[in-house]
Design a protein around this motif. Structure first.
Motif, PDB file in Angstrom:
ATOM      1  N   VAL A 162       0.645  -0.898  -0.048  1.00 46.80           N
ATOM      2  CA  VAL A 162       0.155   0.362  -0.231  1.00 46.80           C
ATOM      3  C   VAL A 162       1.156   1.173   0.091  1.00 46.80           C
ATOM      4  N   ILE A 163       0.959   1.932  -0.671  1.00 42.81           N
ATOM      5  CA  ILE A 163       1.271   3.211  -0.864  1.00 42.81           C
ATOM      6  C   ILE A 163       0.910   3.912  -0.754  1.00 42.81           C
ATOM      7  N   GLY A 164       0.850   4.764   0.534  1.00 43.46           N
ATOM      8  CA  GLY A 164      -0.219   5.837   1.639  1.00 43.46           C
ATOM      9  C   GLY A 164      -0.177   5.212   2.440  1.00 43.46           C
ATOM     10  N   ALA A 165      -0.488   6.594   3.443  1.00 40.66           N
ATOM     11  CA  ALA A 165      -0.250   5.917   5.122  1.00 40.66           C
ATOM     12  C   ALA A 165      -1.715   7.332   6.062  1.00 40.66           C
ATOM     13  N   GLY A 166      -1.557   7.806   4.472  1.00 39.13           N
ATOM     14  CA  GLY A 166      -3.282   8.861   5.167  1.00 39.13           C
ATOM     15  C   GLY A 166      -4.397   7.727   5.370  1.00 39.13           C
ATOM     16  N   MET A 167      -6.028   8.453   5.220  1.00 40.44           N
ATOM     17  CA  MET A 167      -6.257   7.560   5.875  1.00 40.44           C
ATOM     18  C   MET A 167      -7.034   6.328   4.749  1.00 40.44           C
ATOM     19  N   ALA A 168      -7.443   6.881   4.237  1.00 39.70           N
ATOM     20  CA  ALA A 168      -7.582   5.985   2.396  1.00 39.70           C
ATOM     21  C   ALA A 168      -6.134   4.629   2.771  1.00 39.70           C
ATOM     22  N   GLN A 188       3.149  -1.152   4.200  1.00 35.89           N
ATOM     23  CA  GLN A 188       2.699   0.475   3.600  1.00 35.89           C
ATOM     24  C   GLN A 188       3.712   1.058   3.822  1.00 35.89           C
ATOM     25  N   ILE A 189       3.463   1.832   2.934  1.00 39.98           N
ATOM     26  CA  ILE A 189       4.804   2.889   2.751  1.00 39.98           C
ATOM     27  C   ILE A 189       4.027   3.950   2.997  1.00 39.98           C
ATOM     28  N   GLY A 190       5.063   5.316   3.712  1.00 35.05           N
ATOM     29  CA  GLY A 190       5.036   6.363   3.662  1.00 35.05           C
ATOM     30  C   GLY A 190       4.784   6.856   5.085  1.00 35.05           C
ATOM     31  N   ASN A 191       4.272   7.895   5.468  1.00 41.93           N
ATOM     32  CA  ASN A 191       3.950   8.901   6.144  1.00 41.93           C
ATOM     33  C   ASN A 191       2.370   8.862   6.967  1.00 41.93           C
ATOM     34  N   ARG A 245       9.496   6.995   1.244  1.00 43.60           N
ATOM     35  CA  ARG A 245       8.638   7.327  -0.482  1.00 43.60           C
ATOM     36  C   ARG A 245       8.735   6.144  -1.162  1.00 43.60           C
ATOM     37  N   VAL A 246       7.632   5.755  -1.785  1.00 42.39           N
ATOM     38  CA  VAL A 246       7.857   5.092  -3.310  1.00 42.39           C
ATOM     39  C   VAL A 246       8.630   6.385  -4.693  1.00 42.39           C
ATOM     40  N   ARG A 247       9.109   5.717  -5.084  1.00 38.10           N
ATOM     41  CA  ARG A 247       9.969   6.360  -6.086  1.00 38.10           C
ATOM     42  C   ARG A 247       9.412   6.049  -7.509  1.00 38.10           C
ATOM     43  N   ASP A 295     -15.394  15.870  -4.843  1.00 41.25           N
ATOM     44  CA  ASP A 295     -14.740  17.047  -4.667  1.00 41.25           C
ATOM     45  C   ASP A 295     -15.019  16.869  -3.157  1.00 41.25           C
ATOM     46  N   TRP A 296     -14.346  15.449  -2.002  1.00 46.12           N
ATOM     47  CA  TRP A 296     -14.378  15.191  -0.653  1.00 46.12           C
ATOM     48  C   TRP A 296     -14.892  16.714   0.356  1.00 46.12           C
ATOM     49  N   MET A 297     -13.929  17.022   0.211  1.00 40.57           N
ATOM     50  CA  MET A 297     -14.342  18.489   0.484  1.00 40.57           C
ATOM     51  C   MET A 297     -15.551  19.378   1.015  1.00 40.57           C
ATOM     52  N   CYS A 348     -17.593  13.880   2.250  1.00 33.15           N
ATOM     53  CA  CYS A 348     -17.202  12.429   2.275  1.00 33.15           C
ATOM     54  C   CYS A 348     -15.486  12.270   1.777  1.00 33.15           C
ATOM     55  N   GLY A 349     -14.628  13.283   2.736  1.00 31.93           N
ATOM     56  CA  GLY A 349     -14.014  12.718   3.299  1.00 31.93           C
ATOM     57  C   GLY A 349     -13.371  11.067   3.365  1.00 31.93           C
ATOM     58  N   SER A 350     -13.106  11.202   4.808  1.00 28.52           N
ATOM     59  CA  SER A 350     -13.839  10.102   5.383  1.00 28.52           C
ATOM     60  C   SER A 350     -13.908   8.659   4.626  1.00 28.52           C
ATOM     61  N   LEU A 365     -14.913   7.981   1.704  1.00 28.84           N
ATOM     62  CA  LEU A 365     -14.254   8.069   0.161  1.00 28.84           C
ATOM     63  C   LEU A 365     -12.775   7.069   0.334  1.00 28.84           C
ATOM     64  N   ALA A 366     -12.810   7.743   1.510  1.00 33.78           N
ATOM     65  CA  ALA A 366     -11.135   6.544   2.012  1.00 33.78           C
ATOM     66  C   ALA A 366     -11.077   5.029   2.238  1.00 33.78           C
ATOM     67  N   ILE A 367     -12.440   5.552   3.570  1.00 35.15           N
ATOM     68  CA  ILE A 367     -12.450   4.362   3.806  1.00 35.15           C
ATOM     69  C   ILE A 367     -13.139   2.803   3.247  1.00 35.15           C
TER      70      ILE A 367
HETATM   71  C1  LIG Z   1      -7.728  19.850   6.958  1.00 36.85           C
HETATM   72  C2  LIG Z   1      -7.876  18.678   6.852  1.00 36.85           C
HETATM   73  C3  LIG Z   1      -9.262  18.200   7.696  1.00 36.85           C
HETATM   74  C4  LIG Z   1     -10.306  16.768   7.591  1.00 36.85           C
HETATM   75  N1  LIG Z   1     -11.153  16.625   8.205  1.00 36.85           N
HETATM   76  C5  LIG Z   1     -12.033  15.490   7.988  1.00 36.85           C
HETATM   77  C6  LIG Z   1     -13.380  15.794   8.781  1.00 36.85           C
HETATM   78  O1  LIG Z   1     -13.792  16.340   9.659  1.00 36.85           O
HETATM   79  N2  LIG Z   1     -14.228  14.564   8.405  1.00 36.85           N
HETATM   80  C7  LIG Z   1     -13.174  13.643   7.477  1.00 36.85           C
HETATM   81  O2  LIG Z   1     -14.199  12.729   7.438  1.00 36.85           O
HETATM   82  N3  LIG Z   1     -12.324  13.613   6.930  1.00 36.85           N
HETATM   83  C8  LIG Z   1     -11.714  14.861   7.327  1.00 36.85           C
HETATM   84  N4  LIG Z   1     -10.055  14.908   6.642  1.00 36.85           N
HETATM   85  C9  LIG Z   1      -9.435  13.774   6.034  1.00 36.85           C
HETATM   86  C10 LIG Z   1      -9.684  13.928   4.485  1.00 36.85           C
HETATM   87  O3  LIG Z   1     -11.123  12.639   4.827  1.00 36.85           O
HETATM   88  C11 LIG Z   1      -8.608  12.937   3.858  1.00 36.85           C
HETATM   89  O4  LIG Z   1      -7.836  13.410   4.125  1.00 36.85           O
HETATM   90  C12 LIG Z   1      -8.795  12.244   2.735  1.00 36.85           C
HETATM   91  O5  LIG Z   1     -10.260  11.457   2.560  1.00 36.85           O
HETATM   92  C13 LIG Z   1      -7.410  12.361   1.537  1.00 36.85           C
HETATM   93  O6  LIG Z   1      -6.987  10.736   2.057  1.00 36.85           O
HETATM   94  P1  LIG Z   1      -6.220   9.812   0.990  1.00 36.85           P
HETATM   95  O7  LIG Z   1      -5.658   9.094   2.110  1.00 36.85           O
HETATM   96  O8  LIG Z   1      -6.772  10.067   0.085  1.00 36.85           O
HETATM   97  O9  LIG Z   1      -5.155  11.024   0.580  1.00 36.85           O
HETATM   98  P2  LIG Z   1      -3.823  12.241   1.529  1.00 36.85           P
HETATM   99  O10 LIG Z   1      -4.176  12.315   3.109  1.00 36.85           O
HETATM  100  O11 LIG Z   1      -3.863  13.387   1.246  1.00 36.85           O
HETATM  101  O12 LIG Z   1      -3.270  10.395   1.895  1.00 36.85           O
HETATM  102  C14 LIG Z   1      -2.012  10.589   0.957  1.00 36.85           C
HETATM  103  C15 LIG Z   1      -0.550   9.886   1.752  1.00 36.85           C
HETATM  104  O13 LIG Z   1       0.315   9.199   0.478  1.00 36.85           O
HETATM  105  C16 LIG Z   1       1.839   9.682   1.069  1.00 36.85           C
HETATM  106  N5  LIG Z   1       2.754   9.613  -0.211  1.00 36.85           N
HETATM  107  C17 LIG Z   1       2.125  10.317  -1.061  1.00 36.85           C
HETATM  108  N6  LIG Z   1       2.684   9.563  -2.222  1.00 36.85           N
HETATM  109  C18 LIG Z   1       3.905   9.073  -1.859  1.00 36.85           C
HETATM  110  C19 LIG Z   1       4.818   8.368  -2.385  1.00 36.85           C
HETATM  111  N7  LIG Z   1       5.189   8.662  -3.457  1.00 36.85           N
HETATM  112  N8  LIG Z   1       5.633   7.233  -1.324  1.00 36.85           N
HETATM  113  C20 LIG Z   1       4.439   6.956  -0.382  1.00 36.85           C
HETATM  114  N9  LIG Z   1       4.087   7.858   0.669  1.00 36.85           N
HETATM  115  C21 LIG Z   1       3.009   8.482  -0.255  1.00 36.85           C
HETATM  116  C22 LIG Z   1       1.348  11.158   1.460  1.00 36.85           C
HETATM  117  O14 LIG Z   1       2.712  11.845   2.355  1.00 36.85           O
HETATM  118  C23 LIG Z   1       0.305  10.733   2.803  1.00 36.85           C
HETATM  119  O15 LIG Z   1       0.217  10.608   3.542  1.00 36.85           O
HETATM  120  C24 LIG Z   1      -9.444  16.016   7.021  1.00 36.85           C
HETATM  121  C25 LIG Z   1      -8.773  16.610   5.869  1.00 36.85           C
HETATM  122  C26 LIG Z   1      -7.617  16.851   6.320  1.00 36.85           C
HETATM  123  C27 LIG Z   1      -6.334  17.356   5.491  1.00 36.85           C
END
Ligand SMILES: Cc1cc2nc3c(=O)[nH]c(=O)nc-3n(C[C@H](O)[C@H](O)[C@H](O)COP(=O)(O)OP(=O)(O)OC[C@H]3O[C@@H](n4cnc5c(N)ncnc54)[C@H](O)[C@@H]3O)c2cc1C
Length: 434
Positions: A13-19, A36-39, A285-287, A402-404, A408-410, A412-414
């Motif tokens: 898994v590349i990325g450690a955000g919510m998704a 899982q790669i990434g912070n 990070r994945v290059r 347009d999750w913001m 629908c941010g979380s 969409l991710a979950i």
């Molecule tokens: C200010 C803010 C407020 C929020 N509030 C809410 C809220 O109230 N309710 C809610 O449901 N959600 C909220 N969210 C969270 C939101 O749900 C998630 O940020 C959104 O869904 C995106 O998640 P994501 O994992 O797709 O992307 P991101 O969160 O952007 O994660 C992507 C990850 O991939 C990593 N990555 C990218 N390229 C590489 C690479 N080459 N190698 C390794 N790692 C890499 C990045 O470092 C990052 O950690 C909020 C987010 C923010 C920023």
């Protein structure tokens, strides 16, 4: 399902955000070996509230009480939206599974219902969301009933003003009062930080002193709201102690980022995935990466680590986010996917990225740019075919959302992580010797 070769995992898994966190969690739950790669830095911005769908259509700003009814409307009107492509049963299961894992890791959520809840924000506005941490739940009921309520803040904590919340929300909530107190032990400190206070409140004596300062202020309050600083890793215990000490329900209000709920979320997710055997390469990070000729194994080249500079996996999940996550990169002319240069669905020219009116209710076309995927969540190449049979994409890097603005941010991710990992598992299980 782990490959006999210990250096080859089922899924990278590349990325450690919510998704990415959700994908790693669901992969491990399905018995797939996972790296899982990434912070997870972006999770620090999370409010702790898990939105599924709050607004649709964005242009009308229509709010939905039931996110599932909202998604049904979305499916009729915007069938390309990623959430429109996932059935309600899967979405419910994904959310239950996600908050179940958080709960096991010590971050309790209120039971999920079918309806969105309304939560007071740190600027006194009201936010619509589905998943609410247990520590914020009493605020939902207080807001609904407009019951007499005391909001407390701490002198020196700049990102949270009970006075401001009461000034904004008090217009429709006459019983909302506010008081400011000194945080015990920090009386001489000019500026306070939420994370420090949260840690300090894990100390029983500091907690008792804080409670003793608030108790005489209660008056007719039937609930007390605090900034979200009631403990860090031991927030359940701290919250329970405040309720017991004050004798009324207590709730937290998320503060501005970087927030304590974000720290808790990151800690809980890290421990949830690690406990299930996910190997975390959080400094890497994945290059670049590519699949071998038969498309069955990918080799990922990593930056930011002194050894273990490559990972071999049978499937790859791209969860790299959009511009802030750096999954997408924009130059003067166009947007591209950052690692492989995959085609990005985007406006025809830069001139149409943004509307002239920055606050236009419909949002901006650029915020819907992202990857097109097939029905199995595999990104498409320039010919409209899956770029690789075992490459999948999840979360905010996907196009047509347009999750913001949709809130629908979380969700969409979950939900997309759940749907894609189901396909990953299916592919790896059905292809014998995969
Ligand atoms: C200010 C803010 C407020 C929020 N509030 C809410 C809220 O109230 N309710 C809610 O449901 N959600 C909220 N969210 C969270 C939101 O749900 C998630 O940020 C959104 O869904 C995106 O998640 P994501 O994992 O797709 O992307 P991101 O969160 O952007 O994660 C992507 C990850 O991939 C990593 N990555 C990218 N390229 C590489 C690479 N080459 N190698 C390794 N790692 C890499 C990045 O470092 C990052 O950690 C909020 C987010 C923010 C920023």
């Amino acid at each position: 399902m782990t490959d006999a070769r210990s250096d080859c995992v089922d899924v990278a898994v590349i990325g450690a955000g919510m998704a990415g966190m959700a994908a790693a969690l669901f992969a491990a739950q399905r018995g797939l070996s996972c790296v899982q790669i990434g912070n997870g830095g972006d999770i620090l911005f999370a409010s702790g509230l898990l939105d599924l769908l709050g607004v649709h259509p964005v242009a009308e700003g229509r709010m939905w009480r039931s996110p599932y009814e909202g998604i049904a409307a979305l499916a009729r009107e915007e069938p390309a939206h990623p959430l429109a492509r996932i059935d309600a049963v899967s979405i419910r299961t994904a959310f239950e599974s996600f908050i179940g894992a958080l709960g096991t890791a010590g971050l309790a959520y209120a039971p999920l219902g079918e309806q969105n809840r309304q939560v007071l924000t740190s600027i006194g506005t009201i936010k619509t969301t589905l998943g609410v941490p247990q520590s914020m739940l009493a605020g939902v009921e207080a807001l609904r009933a407009r019951a007499p309520c005391l909001l407390v803040d701490f002198r020196g904590l700049r990102e949270f003003s009970a006075r401001q919340i009461a000034a904004t929300a008090g217009e429709h909530w006459p019983g909302l009062r506010h008081r400011r107190i000194e945080f015990p032990g920090y009386e001489a400190t000019p500026e306070l930080y939420a994370a420090h206070l949260a840690r300090a409140l894990e100390n029983g004596e500091t907690r008792a002193r804080t409670i003793s300062l608030v108790k005489p202020l209660l008056g007719d309050a039937r609930t007390v709201g605090f900034p979200a600083v009631l403990g860090l890793a031991r927030s359940l215990e701290v919250h329970a102690a405040f309720e017991a000490g004050l004798g009324v329900p207590v709730f937290e209000i998320p503060t501005m980022p970087t927030s304590v709920p974000g720290l808790r979320m990151l800690g809980a997710l890290e421990s949830a995935v690690s406990a299930r055997g996910v190997r975390r390469r959080h400094q890497a990070r994945v290059r670049a990466f590519g699949f071998a000729g038969d498309g069955r194994t990918a080799t990922l080249a990593l930056d930011g680590v002194s050894h273990g500079k490559s990972v071999v996996a049978r499937a790859v999940v791209l969860a790299t986010g959009r511009f802030t996550g750096r999954g997408l990169t924009a130059d003067r002319a166009s947007v591209r996917e950052s690692i492989l240069g995959l085609p990005v669905d985007q406006p025809a020219s830069r001139a149409s990225w943004h509307r002239r009116d920055f606050l236009h209710p419909s949002g901006h076309a650029i915020n819907r740019a992202g990857l097109n995927v097939d029905e199995l969540w595999r990104p498409l190449d320039a010919h409209g075919k899956p770029a690789w049979s075992r490459l999948f994409a999840v979360g905010s890097i996907l196009a047509h959302q347009d999750w913001m603005r949709s809130k629908c941010g979380s969700g969409l991710a979950i939900a997309t992580a759940w749907a894609a990992i189901k396909q990953v598992a299916h592919q790896l299980q059905t292809v014998r010797g995969g």
